[in-house]
Design a protein around this motif. Structure first.
Motif, PDB file in Angstrom:
ATOM      1  N   HIS A 234       0.814  -1.072  -0.095  1.00 54.42           N
ATOM      2  CA  HIS A 234      -0.061  -0.007  -0.042  1.00 54.42           C
ATOM      3  C   HIS A 234       0.948   1.239  -0.196  1.00 54.42           C
ATOM      4  N   VAL A 235       1.847   1.018   0.863  1.00 56.43           N
ATOM      5  CA  VAL A 235       2.758   2.447   1.092  1.00 56.43           C
ATOM      6  C   VAL A 235       3.553   2.546  -0.528  1.00 56.43           C
ATOM      7  N   ILE A 236       4.202   1.672  -0.826  1.00 58.37           N
ATOM      8  CA  ILE A 236       4.758   1.734  -2.170  1.00 58.37           C
ATOM      9  C   ILE A 236       3.876   2.364  -3.542  1.00 58.37           C
ATOM     10  N   ASP A 237       2.712   1.697  -3.522  1.00 60.86           N
ATOM     11  CA  ASP A 237       1.684   2.194  -4.460  1.00 60.86           C
ATOM     12  C   ASP A 237       1.264   3.600  -4.235  1.00 60.86           C
ATOM     13  N   MET A 238       1.139   4.076  -2.947  1.00 62.01           N
ATOM     14  CA  MET A 238       0.882   5.383  -3.043  1.00 62.01           C
ATOM     15  C   MET A 238       2.110   6.260  -3.201  1.00 62.01           C
ATOM     16  N   TYR A 239       3.261   5.851  -2.634  1.00 64.12           N
ATOM     17  CA  TYR A 239       4.354   6.776  -2.970  1.00 64.12           C
ATOM     18  C   TYR A 239       4.748   6.779  -4.487  1.00 64.12           C
ATOM     19  N   GLU A 240       4.370   5.699  -5.334  1.00 65.55           N
ATOM     20  CA  GLU A 240       4.895   5.444  -6.649  1.00 65.55           C
ATOM     21  C   GLU A 240       3.927   6.696  -7.481  1.00 65.55           C
ATOM     22  N   SER A 241       2.591   6.459  -6.795  1.00 65.25           N
ATOM     23  CA  SER A 241       1.507   7.243  -7.873  1.00 65.25           C
ATOM     24  C   SER A 241       1.836   8.916  -7.338  1.00 65.25           C
ATOM     25  N   GLU A 242       2.108   9.043  -6.190  1.00 66.74           N
ATOM     26  CA  GLU A 242       2.768  10.522  -5.974  1.00 66.74           C
ATOM     27  C   GLU A 242       3.910  10.882  -6.755  1.00 66.74           C
ATOM     28  N   MET A 243       4.674  10.303  -6.883  1.00 68.98           N
ATOM     29  CA  MET A 243       5.933  10.457  -7.782  1.00 68.98           C
ATOM     30  C   MET A 243       5.725  10.479  -9.227  1.00 68.98           C
ATOM     31  N   LEU A 244       4.485   9.745  -9.548  1.00 67.56           N
ATOM     32  CA  LEU A 244       4.227   9.870 -11.023  1.00 67.56           C
ATOM     33  C   LEU A 244       3.476  11.231 -11.301  1.00 67.56           C
ATOM     34  N   LYS A 245       2.618  11.458 -10.305  1.00 69.01           N
ATOM     35  CA  LYS A 245       1.795  12.872 -10.141  1.00 69.01           C
ATOM     36  C   LYS A 245       2.831  13.913 -10.570  1.00 69.01           C
ATOM     37  N   ASP A 314      -6.211  -3.008  13.646  1.00 70.17           N
ATOM     38  CA  ASP A 314      -4.708  -2.518  14.034  1.00 70.17           C
ATOM     39  C   ASP A 314      -4.140  -2.641  12.433  1.00 70.17           C
ATOM     40  N   ARG A 315      -4.715  -2.558  11.576  1.00 68.34           N
ATOM     41  CA  ARG A 315      -4.314  -2.344   9.916  1.00 68.34           C
ATOM     42  C   ARG A 315      -3.416  -3.431   9.363  1.00 68.34           C
ATOM     43  N   GLN A 316      -4.104  -4.572   9.770  1.00 72.70           N
ATOM     44  CA  GLN A 316      -3.496  -5.733   9.157  1.00 72.70           C
ATOM     45  C   GLN A 316      -4.443  -6.025   7.684  1.00 72.70           C
ATOM     46  N   TYR A 317      -3.873  -5.998   6.720  1.00 68.02           N
ATOM     47  CA  TYR A 317      -4.801  -6.131   5.573  1.00 68.02           C
ATOM     48  C   TYR A 317      -5.401  -7.320   5.215  1.00 68.02           C
ATOM     49  N   ILE A 318      -6.803  -7.323   4.745  1.00 64.32           N
ATOM     50  CA  ILE A 318      -7.362  -8.541   4.560  1.00 64.32           C
ATOM     51  C   ILE A 318      -7.725  -9.042   3.157  1.00 64.32           C
ATOM     52  N   ARG A 345     -23.182 -12.503   1.332  1.00 64.76           N
ATOM     53  CA  ARG A 345     -22.914 -13.245   2.467  1.00 64.76           C
ATOM     54  C   ARG A 345     -21.610 -12.903   2.741  1.00 64.76           C
ATOM     55  N   LEU A 346     -21.271 -11.800   3.403  1.00 60.94           N
ATOM     56  CA  LEU A 346     -20.130 -11.135   3.846  1.00 60.94           C
ATOM     57  C   LEU A 346     -19.330 -12.162   4.925  1.00 60.94           C
ATOM     58  N   PRO A 347     -18.114 -12.605   4.396  1.00 57.82           N
ATOM     59  CA  PRO A 347     -17.510 -13.680   5.224  1.00 57.82           C
ATOM     60  C   PRO A 347     -16.751 -13.291   6.604  1.00 57.82           C
ATOM     61  N   LEU A 348     -16.742 -12.079   6.959  1.00 55.83           N
ATOM     62  CA  LEU A 348     -15.949 -11.698   8.184  1.00 55.83           C
ATOM     63  C   LEU A 348     -16.393 -12.086   9.297  1.00 55.83           C
ATOM     64  N   LEU A 349     -15.906 -12.432  10.166  1.00 58.54           N
ATOM     65  CA  LEU A 349     -16.199 -12.950  11.598  1.00 58.54           C
ATOM     66  C   LEU A 349     -16.235 -11.686  12.571  1.00 58.54           C
ATOM     67  N   GLY A 350     -16.830 -12.096  13.621  1.00 59.20           N
ATOM     68  CA  GLY A 350     -17.101 -10.876  14.548  1.00 59.20           C
ATOM     69  C   GLY A 350     -15.913 -10.039  14.767  1.00 59.20           C
ATOM     70  N   GLY A 351     -16.068  -8.882  14.904  1.00 58.37           N
ATOM     71  CA  GLY A 351     -14.959  -7.624  15.108  1.00 58.37           C
ATOM     72  C   GLY A 351     -15.453  -6.473  14.458  1.00 58.37           C
ATOM     73  N   LYS A 352     -14.381  -5.534  14.549  1.00 55.29           N
ATOM     74  CA  LYS A 352     -14.578  -4.248  13.942  1.00 55.29           C
ATOM     75  C   LYS A 352     -13.449  -4.349  12.703  1.00 55.29           C
ATOM     76  N   TYR A 353     -13.748  -3.434  11.613  1.00 58.18           N
ATOM     77  CA  TYR A 353     -12.983  -3.697  10.738  1.00 58.18           C
ATOM     78  C   TYR A 353     -12.868  -2.408   9.920  1.00 58.18           C
ATOM     79  N   GLU A 354     -11.805  -1.659   9.502  1.00 62.76           N
ATOM     80  CA  GLU A 354     -11.706  -0.591   8.846  1.00 62.76           C
ATOM     81  C   GLU A 354     -11.940  -0.888   7.170  1.00 62.76           C
ATOM     82  N   VAL A 355     -12.596   0.032   6.538  1.00 61.12           N
ATOM     83  CA  VAL A 355     -12.751  -0.127   4.917  1.00 61.12           C
ATOM     84  C   VAL A 355     -12.149   1.223   4.249  1.00 61.12           C
TER      85      VAL A 355
END
Ligand SMILES: Nc1ncnc2c1ncn2[C@@H]1O[C@H](COP(=O)(O)OP(=O)(O)OP(=O)(O)O)[C@@H](O)[C@H]1O
Length: 398
Positions: A234-245, A314-318, A345-355
Motif C-alpha cells: 500500500h505504501v509503495i503504491d501510494m508513493y509511486e503514484s505521488e511520484m508519477l503525479k 490494527d491495520r492488518q490487510y485482509i 454473504r459477507l464472510p468476515l467474522l465477529g469484530g471491527k474492520y476498517e474499510v
C-alpha cells in the motif's frame, strides 16, 4: 516494550542553518542579548513509530526527506533534538559508507573495533572473524587500511561485519546499491535468513521493488514528516503514484502550462464524493454493499478504477479488490459517476474492520483520491468460531 523492538515518540531533529559561517560565530558571541543568526531546519518533525520485533520495515521518501536521519537516530549515532527513542535489542547498522569505520585501520582492525562498539569481547570477535572475512571476500585487502578500498570493497566489509555480529535489529541504509549484482543477491539472501529467524530489519532503498519484495511494512517520510506507515504494498503504491503525479506536473510545467493549470491537473483529476455502506453493524453472512460516488474532472483520464480494501483495526490487510483487477471498466468521462460494491454473504467474522476506498487512474498507478478508513464496520458473528474470515468447508469422516 515486550513485543516492540523500537518505539519512537515525537522525535524531531532540528538543524541550525546559517547564511554565512560568520553568523555562527556572531551568534556564539552574543552572550547577553542572545541574538539568533540562524534559521531552524526540521530534518525530522514529530515522528511517531512503533516497530514490532520481527517486522521488516522499508523506508521510502525523496532525496533529503529524512530517511538517513531517522536511521542514524535509531542506531544511536545521531541525537534527536526532541522526543524519545527506545530500542530493545542489539543494533547493527549499515549507514552511509564510511560511518563507523576508521580509514587508517585495516579491514581486520575495523572488524574488531566495530565488535567492541557492539559490546563483544576480543575473544568473541575471534570466533566471528572467519565468517566475516569469508563473507566479505576482499582477499588480501583485508589487511590494508580501509582508506585504500574501492566503494564496492568497503560495502562488502561493512555488510559482512554488520550481518555476522548477531544483532537483533539490522539497519541497512542504501549501501546495497554500491556492491555488484552478485554481492547484492548474497546480501539479500542473508537478510532473508535474518528475517526468517524473527529478527527486525529496517531498510532504506530507492529500489522500490526490492523493498516490496523484502519488507512487510512501509514507512513513507516526506519533508521530515511521516506520511504513511502501513502494509508495504500500500505504501509503495501510494508513493509511486505521488511520484508519477509529480513528474506529470513537472512535464506539464515544462510543456508551458501555467503553474495554476499544473496545480489543477495535480490535485483535481478526480475525487471520491460520497461513500455509503448498507450498514455499519452487520452479521456474518449478511449481504453487504458500498455505494461510491466519484467525480472526474477531465475527459482524458485513462483507465480509472475504484478499489475497496478491508483492514483489521490494527491495520492488518485482509482483502482489497478493485474494478480493474476484476475486469470491469468504469466510466472515465468528466462528471459524477456511481459504482456499487456488492458482497453477498459477507464472510468476515465477529469484530471491527476498517474499510478504505480508493480512486485511481492508469491501472492503479496514479492515486486520484484515497480515503483511509472511510468507515468502520462492526461484524457480529452468530457462527461460533475464531479468526478473521469464514472459509467454506466440510468435514468428512471415513
Ligand atoms: N549536518 C547537517 N546539517 C544541516 N542539514 C543536514 C545535516 N545532515 C542532514 N541535513 C539535512 O537534513 C535533511 C534530511 O537528510 P537525510 O540524509 O536524512 O535525507 P535522506 O532522506 O536520507 O536523503 P537521501 O535519499 O538523499 O539519502 C536533508 O535536507 C539534509 O540536507
Amino acid at each position: 516494550m515486550s513485543d516492540l523492538a523500537i518505539k519512537i515518540e515525537n522525535v524531531t531533529k532540528i538543524y541550525r542553518l546559517y547564511k554565512k559561517p560568520m553568523d555562527r560565530l556572531k551568534e556564539s558571541m552574543s552572550f547577553f542579548r542572545k541574538k539568533e543568526y540562524h534559521h531552524k531546519f526540521y530534518a525530522l518533525n514529530n515522528i511517531n513509530l512503533e516497530i514490532k520485533k520481527g517486522d521488516s520495515i522499508g523506508i521510502v521518501g525523496k532525496n533529503g526527506s529524512g530517511k538517513s536521519t531517522l536511521l542514524k537516530i535509531i542506531a544511536g549515532v545521531l541525537t534527536q533534538t526532541e522526543g524519545q527513542v527506545m530500542v530493545d535489542g542489539k543494533v547493527s547498522a549499515l549507514l552511509e559508507l564510511g560511518t563507523g569505520f576508521n580509514p587508517e585501520y585495516t579491514g581486520i582492525e575495523n572488524i574488531y573495533a566495530n565488535g567492541l562498539i557492539m559490546g563483544y569481547s576480543k575473544e568473541e570477535m575471534d570466533t566471528k572473524l572467519d565468517d566475516i572475512v569469508n563473507f566479505a571476500q576482499i582477499g588480501e585487502y583485508i589487511d590494508q587500511p580501509v582508506k585504500t578500498y574501492s566503494s564496492g570493497m568497503f560495502a562488502r566489509l561493512a555488510f559482512a561485519t554488520a550481518i555476522n555480529v548477531d544483532p537483533e535489529i539490522l539497519i541497512v541504509d542504501e549501501v546495497l546499491a554500491v556492491g555488484d549484482a552478485k554481492f547484492q543477491i548474497k546480501c539479500i539472501n542473508k537478510m532473508e535468513e535474518f528475517k526468517a529467524s524473527g529478527k527486525t530489519v529496517l531498510f532504506v532503498s530507492h529500489t522500490l521493488e526490492q523493498i516490496k519484495r523484502f519488507c512487510t511494512k512501509g514507512v513513507w517520510i516526506d519533508q521530515g514528516e511521516m506520511r504513511m506507515f502501513d502494509d508495504v504494498t500500500h505504501v509503495i503504491d501510494m508513493y509511486e503514484s505521488e511520484m508519477l503525479k509529480e513528474s506529470m506536473a513537472q512535464k506539464a510545467l515544462e510543456e508551458g502550462n501555467s503553474l495554476l493549470e499544473v496545480q489543477e491537473l495535480d490535485i483535481h483529476l478526480g475525487k471520491i464524493r460520497t461513500v455509503t455502506c448498507s450498514s455499519e453493524k452487520i452479521n456474518t453472512f449478511e449481504d453487504f454493499t458500498v455505494d461510491i460516488d466519484y467525480e472526474l474532472f477531465d475527459d482524458y483520464i485513462a483507465d480509472p478504477l475504484v478499489g475497496v480494501a478491508f483492514y483489521t483495526i490494527d491495520r492488518q490487510y485482509i482483502f482489497g479488490p478493485n474494478t480493474y483487477l476484476d475486469g470491469l471498466k468504469i466510466p472515465n468521462t468528466k462528471g459524477l459517476h456511481h459504482v456499487r460494491y456488492v458482497v453477498p454473504r459477507l464472510p468476515l467474522l465477529g469484530g471491527k474492520y476498517e474499510v478504505d476506498i480508493g480512486l485511481f487512474a492508469n491501472k492503479s498507478i496514479v492515486n486520484l483520491d484515497y480515503k483511509t478508513s472511510a468507515f468502520i464496520i462492526e461484524v457480529v458473528a452468530d457462527y461460533f468460531t475464531e479468526g478473521l474470515v469464514h472459509i467454506d468447508h466440510n468435514w468428512e469422516i471415513e
